[in-house]
Design a protein around this motif. Structure first.
Motif, PDB file in Angstrom:
ATOM      1  N   ARG A   1      16.363  -0.587   3.765  1.00  0.00           N
ATOM      2  CA  ARG A   1      15.309  -0.421   5.034  1.00  0.00           C
ATOM      3  C   ARG A   1      14.208  -0.009   4.343  1.00  0.00           C
ATOM      4  N   VAL A   2      14.208   1.005   3.599  1.00  0.00           N
ATOM      5  CA  VAL A   2      13.059   1.957   2.827  1.00  0.00           C
ATOM      6  C   VAL A   2      12.360   0.819   2.008  1.00  0.00           C
ATOM      7  N   VAL A   3      13.156   0.177   1.218  1.00  0.00           N
ATOM      8  CA  VAL A   3      12.578  -0.820   0.237  1.00  0.00           C
ATOM      9  C   VAL A   3      11.548  -2.014   1.168  1.00  0.00           C
ATOM     10  N   HIS A   4      12.108  -2.540   2.118  1.00  0.00           N
ATOM     11  CA  HIS A   4      11.261  -3.180   3.074  1.00  0.00           C
ATOM     12  C   HIS A   4      10.045  -2.728   3.421  1.00  0.00           C
ATOM     13  N   TYR A   5      10.648  -1.405   3.905  1.00  0.00           N
ATOM     14  CA  TYR A   5       9.011  -0.727   4.319  1.00  0.00           C
ATOM     15  C   TYR A   5       7.980  -0.547   3.406  1.00  0.00           C
ATOM     16  N   LEU A   6       8.340  -0.281   2.092  1.00  0.00           N
ATOM     17  CA  LEU A   6       7.281  -0.247   0.957  1.00  0.00           C
ATOM     18  C   LEU A   6       6.895  -1.523   0.522  1.00  0.00           C
ATOM     19  N   VAL A   7       7.566  -2.586   0.645  1.00  0.00           N
ATOM     20  CA  VAL A   7       7.187  -3.849   0.586  1.00  0.00           C
ATOM     21  C   VAL A   7       5.932  -4.293   1.420  1.00  0.00           C
ATOM     22  N   GLU A   8       5.965  -3.672   2.556  1.00  0.00           N
ATOM     23  CA  GLU A   8       5.147  -4.208   3.812  1.00  0.00           C
ATOM     24  C   GLU A   8       3.800  -3.601   3.157  1.00  0.00           C
ATOM     25  N   HIS A   9       3.729  -2.475   2.418  1.00  0.00           N
ATOM     26  CA  HIS A   9       2.408  -1.943   2.007  1.00  0.00           C
ATOM     27  C   HIS A   9       2.016  -2.443   0.683  1.00  0.00           C
TER      28      HIS A   9
END
Length: 155
Positions: free
Chosen positions: A125-133
């Motif tokens: 979930r953290v990686v997906h959040y970072l990918v959004e940026h």
């Protein structure tokens, strides 16, 4: 930088932690393993009277049950990771990332003010959040950026 601001401002709940799967501390390890296989998950929360007392992961199964030869009928309390590091849904994302990095955790229990589980935050979930940026950087990268194709692609 937008990411730095968002890491301080966005809360853990923004990452949409997965619903918690839990077993009682008195349950046998076999029940936990069956639930993990059934739900295809790598982390269970261990509770006592609805409050978080530990976590049980695939690593715990390997190192605390199988390696020492414990019975699968052993209680969860004997092989869980007790008093796990947690986050609150209102904690900043930055806090969750720091706790995961410091402890080397792939999962963090998300608990309310009464220490009742409300979710599990995974590294995914953290990686997906970072990918959004950084979508342009992430989605436009070839599998091996240093390798050139053998022949031209396309029509």
């Amino acid at each position: 930088m937008e990411l730095l601001r968002n890491l301080r401002v966005d809360s853990v709940s923004r990452l949409q932690p997965t619903p918690p799967w839990a077993v009682e501390a008195s349950s046998p390890v076999a029940d936990a393993v069956a639930l993990m296989r059934q739900e295809k998950i790598g982390c269970l929360l261990v509770t006592r009277a609805g409050r978080l007392v530990g976590v049980f992961t695939e690593r715990d199964l390997l190192s605390r049950v199988l390696a020492p030869g414990l019975s699968l009928e052993s209680p969860m309390a004997a092989c869980m990771t007790a008093d796990p590091v947690t986050v609150h849904p209102k904690d900043p994302v930055r806090v969750a990332i720091k706790r995961m990095e410091k402890g080397g955790y792939r999962h963090l229990p998300v608990v309310d003010d009464s220490n009742r589980p409300v979710g599990i935050l995974s590294a995914r979930r953290v990686v997906h959040y970072l990918v959004e940026h950084f979508p342009g950087l992430v989605y436009n990268q070839p599998p091996d950026p240093g390798r050139l194709p053998d022949r031209a692609e396309g029509a």
